[in-house]
Design a protein around this motif. Structure first.
Motif, short mmCIF file in Angstrom:
data_model
loop_
_atom_site.label_atom_id
_atom_site.label_comp_id
_atom_site.label_asym_id
_atom_site.label_seq_id
_atom_site.Cartn_x
_atom_site.Cartn_y
_atom_site.Cartn_z
N TYR A 48 72.67 80.51 -58.54
CA TYR A 48 71.44 81.21 -58.91
C TYR A 48 70.36 80.14 -59.04
O TYR A 48 70.56 79.11 -59.69
CB TYR A 48 71.60 81.97 -60.22
N TYR A 49 69.22 80.38 -58.41
CA TYR A 49 68.12 79.42 -58.43
C TYR A 49 66.98 79.94 -59.29
O TYR A 49 66.38 80.97 -58.98
CB TYR A 49 67.60 79.16 -57.01
N ASP A 50 66.66 79.21 -60.37
CA ASP A 50 65.45 79.49 -61.14
C ASP A 50 64.24 79.17 -60.28
O ASP A 50 63.23 79.85 -60.35
CB ASP A 50 65.38 78.62 -62.40
N SER A 51 64.36 78.11 -59.51
CA SER A 51 63.29 77.65 -58.62
C SER A 51 63.94 76.95 -57.45
O SER A 51 64.81 76.10 -57.64
CB SER A 51 62.37 76.68 -59.38
N GLN A 52 63.53 77.31 -56.23
CA GLN A 52 64.10 76.70 -55.03
C GLN A 52 62.97 76.37 -54.07
O GLN A 52 62.05 77.16 -53.89
CB GLN A 52 65.09 77.65 -54.38
N ILE A 53 63.03 75.19 -53.46
CA ILE A 53 62.03 74.79 -52.48
C ILE A 53 62.45 75.33 -51.11
O ILE A 53 63.57 75.10 -50.66
CB ILE A 53 61.89 73.26 -52.41
N VAL A 54 61.53 76.07 -50.48
CA VAL A 54 61.79 76.61 -49.15
C VAL A 54 60.61 76.29 -48.24
O VAL A 54 59.50 76.04 -48.70
CB VAL A 54 62.01 78.15 -49.18
N SER A 55 60.86 76.28 -46.95
CA SER A 55 59.76 76.12 -46.00
C SER A 55 59.21 77.50 -45.65
O SER A 55 59.96 78.47 -45.54
CB SER A 55 60.21 75.37 -44.75
N SER A 56 57.91 77.56 -45.50
CA SER A 56 57.22 78.81 -45.18
C SER A 56 56.40 78.58 -43.93
O SER A 56 55.56 77.69 -43.88
CB SER A 56 56.31 79.20 -46.35
N THR A 57 56.66 79.37 -42.89
CA THR A 57 56.01 79.17 -41.60
C THR A 57 55.17 80.38 -41.23
O THR A 57 55.63 81.52 -41.36
CB THR A 57 57.07 78.90 -40.51
N VAL A 58 53.94 80.12 -40.74
CA VAL A 58 53.03 81.16 -40.29
C VAL A 58 52.63 80.85 -38.85
O VAL A 58 52.35 79.69 -38.52
CB VAL A 58 51.78 81.21 -41.20
N PHE A 59 52.60 81.86 -38.00
CA PHE A 59 52.16 81.71 -36.62
C PHE A 59 50.77 82.33 -36.49
O PHE A 59 50.55 83.45 -36.95
CB PHE A 59 53.13 82.41 -35.66
N ASP A 60 49.85 81.62 -35.83
CA ASP A 60 48.53 82.21 -35.59
C ASP A 60 48.51 82.95 -34.25
O ASP A 60 49.53 83.03 -33.56
CB ASP A 60 47.42 81.15 -35.70
N GLU A 61 47.35 83.47 -33.88
CA GLU A 61 47.23 84.27 -32.66
C GLU A 61 47.50 83.46 -31.39
O GLU A 61 47.82 84.02 -30.33
CB GLU A 61 45.86 84.95 -32.57
N ASN A 62 47.40 82.12 -31.46
CA ASN A 62 47.68 81.26 -30.32
C ASN A 62 49.12 80.73 -30.32
O ASN A 62 49.44 79.80 -29.59
CB ASN A 62 46.70 80.08 -30.29
N ARG A 63 49.94 81.29 -31.20
CA ARG A 63 51.35 80.90 -31.36
C ARG A 63 51.52 79.50 -31.92
O ARG A 63 52.58 78.89 -31.76
CB ARG A 63 52.12 81.05 -30.05
N LYS A 64 50.50 78.99 -32.57
CA LYS A 64 50.62 77.70 -33.25
C LYS A 64 51.30 77.95 -34.59
O LYS A 64 50.97 78.88 -35.31
CB LYS A 64 49.24 77.08 -33.49
N ARG A 65 52.24 77.09 -34.88
CA ARG A 65 53.06 77.24 -36.08
C ARG A 65 52.57 76.28 -37.16
O ARG A 65 52.42 75.09 -36.90
CB ARG A 65 54.51 76.96 -35.73
N THR A 66 52.35 76.79 -38.38
CA THR A 66 52.00 75.95 -39.53
C THR A 66 53.07 76.15 -40.59
O THR A 66 53.31 77.28 -41.03
CB THR A 66 50.62 76.31 -40.08
N THR A 67 53.71 75.06 -41.00
CA THR A 67 54.78 75.11 -41.98
C THR A 67 54.37 74.36 -43.23
O THR A 67 53.86 73.24 -43.14
CB THR A 67 56.07 74.49 -41.41
#
Length: 168
Positions: free
Chosen positions: A126-145
């Motif tokens: 069980y994690y009280d707090s866990q670091i995860v990566s979060s990735t978003v893709f824009d309309e040009n398919r560029k990925r920002t993590t």
């Protein structure tokens, strides 16, 4: 760290606890700009292991562990890395440590003389707090993590093993 250990013919029990204080100093220069994060992390830890010998071949065991781990420099330094035109990575200086509880219980029945037996173990985290990566893709398919903390995450596992030796 401080601990307690009890060993008898039927019971083995160990408890350890401690606190580690880390000065987290991370520096980077990227595209002629300097980035610095200076934080102090306090990392407590507690662990306990218990084993009860039911008879010659059967053992019941239980464990608990609370641990805290720091983020990495790349997760916490707040600069955008543009190495790849389609993938950008951005650190997050506001992320917290990973804080997790792990528990487990197991039962083993193994005859060492016959070299056969079985084991069943149920464990969970069980994690009280866990670091995860979060990735978003824009309309040009560029990925920002980037990196974020999530709370109330958990996992569970059931493990079993059977072993029997044969003479040929």
């Amino acid at each position: 760290y401080a601990g307690f250990t009890m060993n008898s013919e039927k019971i083995n029990w160990q408890v350890k606890s401690g606190v580690q204080i880390n000065n987290f100093d991370a520096n980077a220069t990227y595209m002629k700009e300097n980035y610095t994060v200076n934080k102090r992390f306090i990392s407590p830890s507690v662990s306990s292991n218990f084993r009860y010998k039911i008879d010659k071949s059967k053992t019941l065991s239980a464990s608990y562990n609370y641990s805290v781990s720091d983020p990495t420099a790349s997760q916490i330094l707040p600069y955008e890395r543009f190495n790849d035109p389609l993938n950008t990575y951005v650190g997050n200086e506001n992320i917290d440590q990973t804080k997790s509880h792990a528990v487990g219980i197991g039962l083993r029945n193994y005859d060492f003389q016959m070299r056969s037996g079985w084991l069943v173990r149920l464990s969970g985290n069980y994690y009280d707090s866990q670091i995860v990566s979060s990735t978003v893709f824009d309309e040009n398919r560029k990925r920002t993590t980037t990196y974020e903390n999530i709370a109330d995450a958990y996992s569970a596992e059931l493990f079993g093993n059977f072993n029997k030796s044969y003479k040929f």
